[in-house]
Motif scaffolding. Structure first.
Motif, mmCIF file in Angstrom:
data_model
loop_
_atom_site.group_PDB
_atom_site.id
_atom_site.type_symbol
_atom_site.label_atom_id
_atom_site.label_comp_id
_atom_site.label_asym_id
_atom_site.label_seq_id
_atom_site.Cartn_x
_atom_site.Cartn_y
_atom_site.Cartn_z
ATOM 1 N N ALA A 157 -5.719 -0.924 -5.971
ATOM 2 C CA ALA A 157 -4.757 0.108 -5.585
ATOM 3 C C ALA A 157 -4.846 0.396 -4.093
ATOM 4 O O ALA A 157 -3.830 0.553 -3.404
ATOM 5 C CB ALA A 157 -5.013 1.381 -6.385
ATOM 6 N N ALA A 158 -6.083 0.454 -3.587
ATOM 7 C CA ALA A 158 -6.257 0.693 -2.158
ATOM 8 C C ALA A 158 -5.663 -0.448 -1.335
ATOM 9 O O ALA A 158 -4.982 -0.219 -0.324
ATOM 10 C CB ALA A 158 -7.741 0.859 -1.839
ATOM 11 N N ALA A 159 -5.910 -1.685 -1.768
ATOM 12 C CA ALA A 159 -5.362 -2.832 -1.048
ATOM 13 C C ALA A 159 -3.838 -2.841 -1.101
ATOM 14 O O ALA A 159 -3.172 -3.157 -0.104
ATOM 15 C CB ALA A 159 -5.918 -4.131 -1.643
ATOM 16 N N ALA A 160 -3.277 -2.493 -2.269
ATOM 17 C CA ALA A 160 -1.815 -2.466 -2.404
ATOM 18 C C ALA A 160 -1.204 -1.425 -1.469
ATOM 19 O O ALA A 160 -0.168 -1.671 -0.843
ATOM 20 C CB ALA A 160 -1.431 -2.177 -3.846
ATOM 21 N N VAL A 161 -1.856 -0.259 -1.372
ATOM 22 C CA VAL A 161 -1.352 0.780 -0.459
ATOM 23 C C VAL A 161 -1.440 0.301 0.988
ATOM 24 O O VAL A 161 -0.515 0.513 1.791
ATOM 25 C CB VAL A 161 -2.140 2.091 -0.654
ATOM 26 C CG1 VAL A 161 -1.815 3.086 0.460
ATOM 27 C CG2 VAL A 161 -1.818 2.703 -2.013
ATOM 28 N N ALA A 162 -2.543 -0.369 1.326
ATOM 29 C CA ALA A 162 -2.696 -0.862 2.701
ATOM 30 C C ALA A 162 -1.635 -1.900 3.034
ATOM 31 O O ALA A 162 -0.993 -1.837 4.097
ATOM 32 C CB ALA A 162 -4.095 -1.450 2.884
ATOM 33 N N VAL A 163 -1.430 -2.872 2.132
ATOM 34 C CA VAL A 163 -0.415 -3.907 2.379
ATOM 35 C C VAL A 163 0.973 -3.283 2.453
ATOM 36 O O VAL A 163 1.790 -3.629 3.321
ATOM 37 C CB VAL A 163 -0.472 -4.986 1.275
ATOM 38 C CG1 VAL A 163 0.703 -5.949 1.394
ATOM 39 C CG2 VAL A 163 -1.787 -5.747 1.358
ATOM 40 N N LEU B 23 6.600 -5.946 -5.915
ATOM 41 C CA LEU B 23 6.366 -7.338 -5.533
ATOM 42 C C LEU B 23 4.885 -7.686 -5.569
ATOM 43 O O LEU B 23 4.500 -8.770 -6.033
ATOM 44 C CB LEU B 23 6.932 -7.595 -4.132
ATOM 45 C CG LEU B 23 8.448 -7.737 -4.029
ATOM 46 C CD1 LEU B 23 8.861 -7.838 -2.557
ATOM 47 C CD2 LEU B 23 8.933 -8.963 -4.797
ATOM 48 N N ILE B 24 4.054 -6.771 -5.090
ATOM 49 C CA ILE B 24 2.607 -7.016 -5.134
ATOM 50 C C ILE B 24 2.133 -7.142 -6.580
ATOM 51 O O ILE B 24 1.344 -8.032 -6.920
ATOM 52 C CB ILE B 24 1.860 -5.882 -4.402
ATOM 53 C CG1 ILE B 24 2.161 -5.933 -2.903
ATOM 54 C CG2 ILE B 24 0.354 -5.985 -4.645
ATOM 55 C CD1 ILE B 24 1.656 -4.715 -2.142
ATOM 56 N N ALA B 25 2.618 -6.253 -7.453
ATOM 57 C CA ALA B 25 2.222 -6.303 -8.860
ATOM 58 C C ALA B 25 2.658 -7.607 -9.512
ATOM 59 O O ALA B 25 1.897 -8.227 -10.274
ATOM 60 C CB ALA B 25 2.813 -5.115 -9.605
ATOM 61 N N ALA B 26 3.882 -8.056 -9.226
ATOM 62 C CA ALA B 26 4.379 -9.297 -9.821
ATOM 63 C C ALA B 26 3.582 -10.504 -9.317
ATOM 64 O O ALA B 26 3.260 -11.416 -10.081
ATOM 65 C CB ALA B 26 5.858 -9.471 -9.504
ATOM 66 N N ALA B 27 3.238 -10.502 -8.031
ATOM 67 C CA ALA B 27 2.522 -11.631 -7.453
ATOM 68 C C ALA B 27 1.095 -11.732 -7.968
ATOM 69 O O ALA B 27 0.554 -12.831 -8.126
ATOM 70 C CB ALA B 27 2.521 -11.521 -5.924
#
Length: 384
Positions: free
Chosen positions: A260-266, A300-304
């Motif tokens: 979750a932290a990485a997704a927020v950062a990206v 998109l991050i979740a799908a990838a």
């Protein structure tokens, strides 16, 4: 697939037929929701939606944040509903649904209300951060996202599971004693053994161990208790105890928090790219009209990352299977349990490899049975 000695041709064909009938609708719902999210996030249409939703509640920045977040959630739910209804219809034909349409609709409303209860405060917090720092908001945002995931993992059994099921203590008796004995022998402390009223919705069989620390409990579906032999119930629970023994829940929570932290950062870094903001019709990440863009980036991050998460899950589930065999030393009952689960749940026991790689969170039934047949106990005294 060659003739399977564990399942009749009719059972294999039935599982395949269910998969073929429901998969297009399940994929269709997911892809339609993703397409809508991308259209709203990568075009000015989403910005217009946020503005109109905010106008309904006074037009302030806060109104745009709350109204826009609610509108995105409601639209996402609405586009999935026809597909979900079709999946329910298909599953009902196979005898897997016991819930009426009214109950199904009520669950959809409950799910939406729960989602909004989590989403709206998070959206307010997010835009409070972007207001303070439109370019570096994602640094504290990543930390807060990680804490939120950890908190939800701990509170899930207490706050979220009761929204959809009623839980009652398992009555005193041999089965409850056997399950607690399994946990004790495994060195796993559980708070209680509960029965979930899953039969209100489905005939499917399942059990699980949920929670962390003081919220940990064994939960068995009432359908499992009514259908399976006691020893089979023990095997299902032994598998779930394997997740606890190997700290899969804790590890999953930590990895989820980091993810979750990485997704927020990206997302934060991508949302600072002006061409994306221009395409979305937003001035900056602090502009509430950027909300659909942020949602599209997260989607998109979740799908990838979905196939990677599925692959990790399959490895974890296979390890829990081995743990169940080591704890019970009963491969024959393990195989019987896998057969019962597959037949009752109308599973495709050997799905196509591509579907497994993309979506499967568990090894196929044939692989699990094969692993049980080739399993050999470690040297030393057998488990009692």
């Amino acid at each position: 697939m060659a003739d399977d000695p564990d399942f009749t041709p009719e059972q294999v064909a039935r599982g395949r037929a269910l998969r073929r009938e429901q998969l297009p609708w399940m994929l269709g719902g997911a892809l339609t929701a993703l397409a809508l999210t991308l259209v709203l996030g990568l075009t000015p249409a989403g910005a217009g939606l946020v503005t109109r939703a905010g106008d309904l509640f006074g037009g302030s920045r806060t109104a745009e944040v709350l109204g826009g977040a609610a509108a995105l959630a409601v639209l996402g739910q609405l586009v999935r509903l026809p597909f979900g209804a079709r999946v329910r219809t298909v599953r009902a034909r196979y005898g897997l649904v016991t819930q009426g349409w009214g109950g199904w609709a009520l669950d959809a409303v409950r799910g939406l209300a729960l989602g909004l209860a989590l989403l709206l405060p998070a959206a307010l917090g997010l835009y409070a951060l972007t207001d303070r720092s439109p370019t570096r908001w994602w640094i504290p945002g990543a930390a807060l996202a990680a804490l939120l995931v950890a908190a939800l993992s701990f509170l899930h059994p207490l706050l979220i599971e009761p929204v959809f099921n009623r839980f009652t203590p398992m009555p005193e008796g041999p089965l409850r004693g056997a399950l607690l004995g399994l946990a004790e022998r495994d060195g796993v402390r559980v708070r209680e053994v509960l029965v979930a009223d899953a039969s209100r919705r489905t005939t499917a069989l399942n059990a699980y161990v949920s929670g962390l620390g003081s919220t940990r409990r064994i939960v068995a579906y009432d359908t499992l208790l009514a259908t399976a032999e006691p020893r089979e119930v023990e095997l299902v629970v032994a598998h779930e105890l394997g997740h606890v023994k190997h700290r899969d829940v804790l590890t999953g929570t930590l990895l989820g928090a980091l993810g979750a932290a990485a997704a927020v950062a990206v997302t934060g870094l991508a949302a600072s790219w002006q061409p994306l903001l221009d395409a979305a019709g937003a001035d900056s990440a602090a502009d509430p009209r950027s909300l659909p863009l942020l949602a599209a980036l997260v989607a998109l991050i979740a799908a990838a990352t979905g196939p990677l998460q599925a692959a990790a899950s399959r490895r974890i589930e296979a390890r829990a299977d081995r743990h169940a065999l080591e704890l019970t030393n009963d491969p024959a009952q393990f195989i019987a349990m896998q057969r019962r689960l597959a037949i009752t749940n109308v599973s495709d026991v050997d799905p196509p490899r591509l579907l497994v790689l993309l979506f499967a969170t568990h090894p196929s039934t044939t692989r699990r049975i094969t692993a049980a047949r080739t399993w050999r106990p470690a040297e030393g005294p057998a488990n009692p």
